[in-house]
Design a protein around this motif. Structure first.
Motif, PDB file in Angstrom:
ATOM      1  N   SER A 156       0.828  -1.209   0.000  1.00  0.00           N
ATOM      2  CA  SER A 156       0.000   0.000   0.000  1.00  0.00           C
ATOM      3  C   SER A 156       0.859   1.255   0.000  1.00  0.00           C
ATOM      4  CB  SER A 156      -0.943  -0.013   1.201  1.00  0.00           C
ATOM      5  OG  SER A 156      -0.215  -0.043   2.424  1.00  0.00           O
TER       6      SER A 156
ATOM      7  N   LEU B 126      -8.502   3.520  -4.614  1.00  0.00           N
ATOM      8  CA  LEU B 126      -9.241   2.278  -4.373  1.00  0.00           C
ATOM      9  C   LEU B 126      -8.542   1.099  -5.037  1.00  0.00           C
ATOM     10  CD1 LEU B 126     -11.737   0.828  -3.275  1.00  0.00           C
ATOM     11  CD2 LEU B 126     -12.930   1.426  -5.400  1.00  0.00           C
TER      12      LEU B 126
ATOM     13  N   TRP C 261      -5.368   0.193  -2.940  1.00  0.00           N
ATOM     14  CA  TRP C 261      -5.645  -0.566  -1.720  1.00  0.00           C
ATOM     15  C   TRP C 261      -6.098  -1.980  -2.044  1.00  0.00           C
ATOM     16  CZ3 TRP C 261      -3.909   0.919   2.796  1.00  0.00           C
ATOM     17  CH2 TRP C 261      -3.745   2.274   3.075  1.00  0.00           C
ATOM     18  N   MET C 262      -6.965  -2.145  -3.041  1.00  0.00           N
ATOM     19  CA  MET C 262      -7.455  -3.476  -3.388  1.00  0.00           C
ATOM     20  C   MET C 262      -6.331  -4.348  -3.967  1.00  0.00           C
ATOM     21  SD  MET C 262     -10.526  -3.479  -2.405  1.00  0.00           S
ATOM     22  CE  MET C 262     -11.001  -5.065  -3.095  1.00  0.00           C
TER      23      MET C 262
END
Length: 363
Positions: A114, A148, A151-152
């Motif tokens: 991340s 998004l 993070w995914m």
């Protein structure tokens, strides 16, 4: 990925193998890690609070999620990687069981991914802002989507840790370690797994960031030559805003700190993956120093942000002033009691007390 934890015991012990111990070098590593933990926790929490509720909320709407996500990723590194490494070095072997072994190794790799991927998002945002300024109207939505995905993707790439790592007890010895031994039939498979994460954690982010900032610097250099180094032009007439250039400089310094702090650690990891015997010929303190140096990156990000952002510094000043006021408020009843006692004292004693108190004029 392996490399930051104490060496694992092999599945079968040999006469040459000795269980690792809590050496002096490991103690220094733990002390340095705990010091970085305190600083990184306080500084990154301050950045997150400033962006969410302080003056940092005045930043451009498309920048706030980037700074908040970067601080959140650094906090994940701070509260997962640092304590895990410190405790693991102190206990030497693994006492937390199989479930925590899998979970903490997963969280460790998730935190590392991340942090790297969010730097990619920051670089892409600066690339669009400088080279395609007319697209800034949808920058907020675009950044949220990229965050998004970051993070995914971090969750996805870290998930194999849940199946690869487990608590293993050494045969013929009272020693248990959280390791990936036995998860790969051949050594090259383990090396390929580590190299894949080396690419996703370091090589790929480095290539993307190099491309983005290389194109940005090329455009700025071209504009300087075109305008005789008198002004930087975003289009035919408009100058690049000073705030945008300041954010660009901050982003470049943050990326530079990532490269400087993590490069030695990953180079040592590559050497170990292809030449495992090198660990016998490399001083122990070298491994510890490089790991602590890589963790320094988590502390650099809030310092760099504070250097380039006056709103964050103003929030820190307000916080310190609030602490002083609260402390003064706690001390005020004592001062009032002291004043009442002096009012009840004889005149000569009262005069002597006032003359010896340098702050008596404030009472």
């Amino acid at each position: 990925m392996e490399g930051s934890a104490p060496p694992a015991a092999p599945n079968g012990t040999s006469p040459e193998w000795e269980a690792p111990t809590f050496t002096v070098a490991a103690r220094c590593r733990v002390a340095a890690t705990l010091a970085l933990f305190v600083f990184a926790a306080l500084s990154n929490l301050s950045v997150l609070i400033s962006v969410r509720w302080g003056r940092g909320y005045r930043l451009a709407a498309h920048l706030r999620p980037l700074i908040a996500s970067l601080a959140s990723a650094d906090l994940l590194m701070t509260f997962v990687v640092m304590p895990l490494d410190a405790v693991w070095n102190m206990t030497v072997q693994w006492y937390a069981g199989d479930v925590l072994c899998k979970l903490l190794c997963f969280l460790k790799l998730f935190a590392m991914h991340s942090a790297a991927f969010i730097l990619i998002v920051v670089s892409l945002d600066r690339y669009r802002a400088i080279l395609h300024p007319l697209d800034s109207l949808d920058a907020g939505l675009r950044n949220k989507r990229m965050l998004l995905v970051a993070w995914m993707l971090s969750l996805l790439l870290a998930s194999p840790q849940l199946f690869i790592f487990r608590a293993i007890k050494a045969e013929g010895a009272d020693f248990t370690q959280c390791a990936s031994h036995g998860s790969f039939r051949h050594r090259w498979q383990g090396t390929a797994y580590n190299m894949f994460h080396f690419v996703t954690l370091y090589v790929f982010p480095l290539l993307v960031m190099t491309f983005c900032y290389g194109r940005i610097l090329a455009k700025i250099t071209g504009q300087m030559r075109k305008n005789g180094e008198r002004c930087l032009r975003r289009s035919g007439k408009d100058q690049i805003p000073r705030a945008r250039m300041k954010t660009l400089k901050m982003s470049i310094v943050i990326v530079s700190s990532f490269v400087i702090c993590w490069t030695p650690y990953y180079l040592l990891g590559i050497w170990y993956w292809f030449q495992p015997t090198m660990i016998r010929h490399t001083p122990e303190y070298v491994h510890h120093i490089l790991f602590v140096f890589s963790n320094l990156n988590t502390c650099c990000d809030p310092v760099i942000y504070g250097f380039y952002t006056t709103s964050f510094r103003a929030d820190l000043v307000d916080a310190m002033a609030c602490c002083r006021d609260r402390r003064a408020g706690e001390d005020s009843p004592r001062s009032a009691d002291g004043l009442a006692a002096r009012n009840a004292a004889p005149a000569g004693e009262m005069e002597s007390d006032l003359s010896s108190n340098p702050h008596s004029g404030n009472l």
